[in-house]
Design a protein around this motif. Structure first.
Motif, mmCIF file in Angstrom:
data_model
loop_
_atom_site.group_PDB
_atom_site.id
_atom_site.type_symbol
_atom_site.label_atom_id
_atom_site.label_comp_id
_atom_site.label_asym_id
_atom_site.label_seq_id
_atom_site.Cartn_x
_atom_site.Cartn_y
_atom_site.Cartn_z
ATOM 1 N N ILE A 1 0.886 -1.294 -0.004
ATOM 2 C CA ILE A 1 0.031 -0.242 0.060
ATOM 3 C C ILE A 1 0.987 1.169 -0.024
ATOM 4 C CG2 ILE A 1 -1.388 1.289 1.127
ATOM 5 C CD1 ILE A 1 -2.895 -1.410 2.423
ATOM 6 N N ARG A 2 1.885 1.268 0.806
ATOM 7 C CA ARG A 2 2.828 2.467 0.863
ATOM 8 C C ARG A 2 3.529 2.692 -0.325
ATOM 9 N NH1 ARG A 2 4.224 1.155 5.463
ATOM 10 N NH2 ARG A 2 6.130 -0.262 4.912
ATOM 11 N N ARG A 3 4.038 1.423 -0.804
ATOM 12 C CA ARG A 3 4.874 1.470 -2.175
ATOM 13 C C ARG A 3 3.973 2.275 -3.335
ATOM 14 N NH1 ARG A 3 5.685 -2.301 -6.225
ATOM 15 N NH2 ARG A 3 4.711 -3.791 -4.760
ATOM 16 N N PHE A 4 2.822 1.719 -3.258
ATOM 17 C CA PHE A 4 1.940 2.325 -4.387
ATOM 18 C C PHE A 4 1.350 3.797 -4.263
ATOM 19 C CE2 PHE A 4 1.339 -2.326 -5.627
ATOM 20 C CZ PHE A 4 1.570 -2.189 -6.767
ATOM 21 N N ARG A 5 1.079 3.851 -2.975
ATOM 22 C CA ARG A 5 0.866 5.425 -2.669
ATOM 23 C C ARG A 5 1.893 6.341 -2.956
ATOM 24 N NH1 ARG A 5 1.931 8.761 1.426
ATOM 25 N NH2 ARG A 5 2.512 6.946 2.660
ATOM 26 N N CYS B 1 -2.792 0.949 8.539
ATOM 27 C CA CYS B 1 -2.737 -0.303 7.557
ATOM 28 C C CYS B 1 -1.277 -0.478 6.966
ATOM 29 C CB CYS B 1 -3.612 -0.178 6.503
ATOM 30 S SG CYS B 1 -5.484 -0.449 6.854
ATOM 31 N N GLU B 2 -0.755 0.675 6.449
ATOM 32 C CA GLU B 2 0.458 0.789 5.942
ATOM 33 C C GLU B 2 1.658 0.113 6.920
ATOM 34 O OE1 GLU B 2 0.517 4.213 2.812
ATOM 35 O OE2 GLU B 2 1.763 4.624 4.332
ATOM 36 N N TYR B 3 1.483 0.449 8.161
ATOM 37 C CA TYR B 3 2.221 0.138 9.285
ATOM 38 C C TYR B 3 1.939 -1.062 10.063
ATOM 39 C CZ TYR B 3 4.986 3.929 7.778
ATOM 40 O OH TYR B 3 6.070 4.848 6.998
ATOM 41 N N VAL C 1 -5.868 -4.017 10.074
ATOM 42 C CA VAL C 1 -6.024 -5.112 8.992
ATOM 43 C C VAL C 1 -7.285 -4.243 8.068
ATOM 44 C CG1 VAL C 1 -6.864 -7.471 8.150
ATOM 45 C CG2 VAL C 1 -5.798 -6.874 10.229
ATOM 46 N N ALA C 2 -6.804 -4.047 6.783
ATOM 47 C CA ALA C 2 -7.851 -3.646 5.712
ATOM 48 C C ALA C 2 -8.812 -4.604 5.534
ATOM 49 C CB ALA C 2 -7.084 -3.156 4.764
#
Length: 77
Positions: free
Chosen positions: A20-24, A48-50, A54-55
């Motif tokens: 998620i963090r990478r795509f953001r 969620c990123e860290y 849980v999403a």
């Protein structure tokens, strides 16, 4: 050395958060911008990123749509 099977859910959660963090970051979005695009709070996305939250499936779908990727990419990179 083999991993403890009990660690696998946490490892998967960390991988999803990193994706998620990478795509953001690749999309050039801030947490606030992604939150606005998904209807979620900045804090929720950060958690969620860290791996602190849980999403849900709905949440992953909304994140993927806002990031312009297919949902499976958030799971598998």
């Amino acid at each position: 050395m083999p991993r403890d099977p009990d660690d696998l859910p946490l490892l998967a959660l960390r991988e999803v958060g990193a994706n998620i963090r990478r795509f953001r970051s690749a999309a050039g979005l801030t947490l606030e911008q992604l939150g606005a695009a998904t209807g979620r709070e900045r804090r929720t996305i950060s958690r969620c990123e860290y791996s602190a939250a849980v999403a849900t499936l709905d949440g992953l779908t909304a994140l993927a749509r806002a990031l312009g990727v297919e949902a499976w990419r958030l799971l598998y990179g």
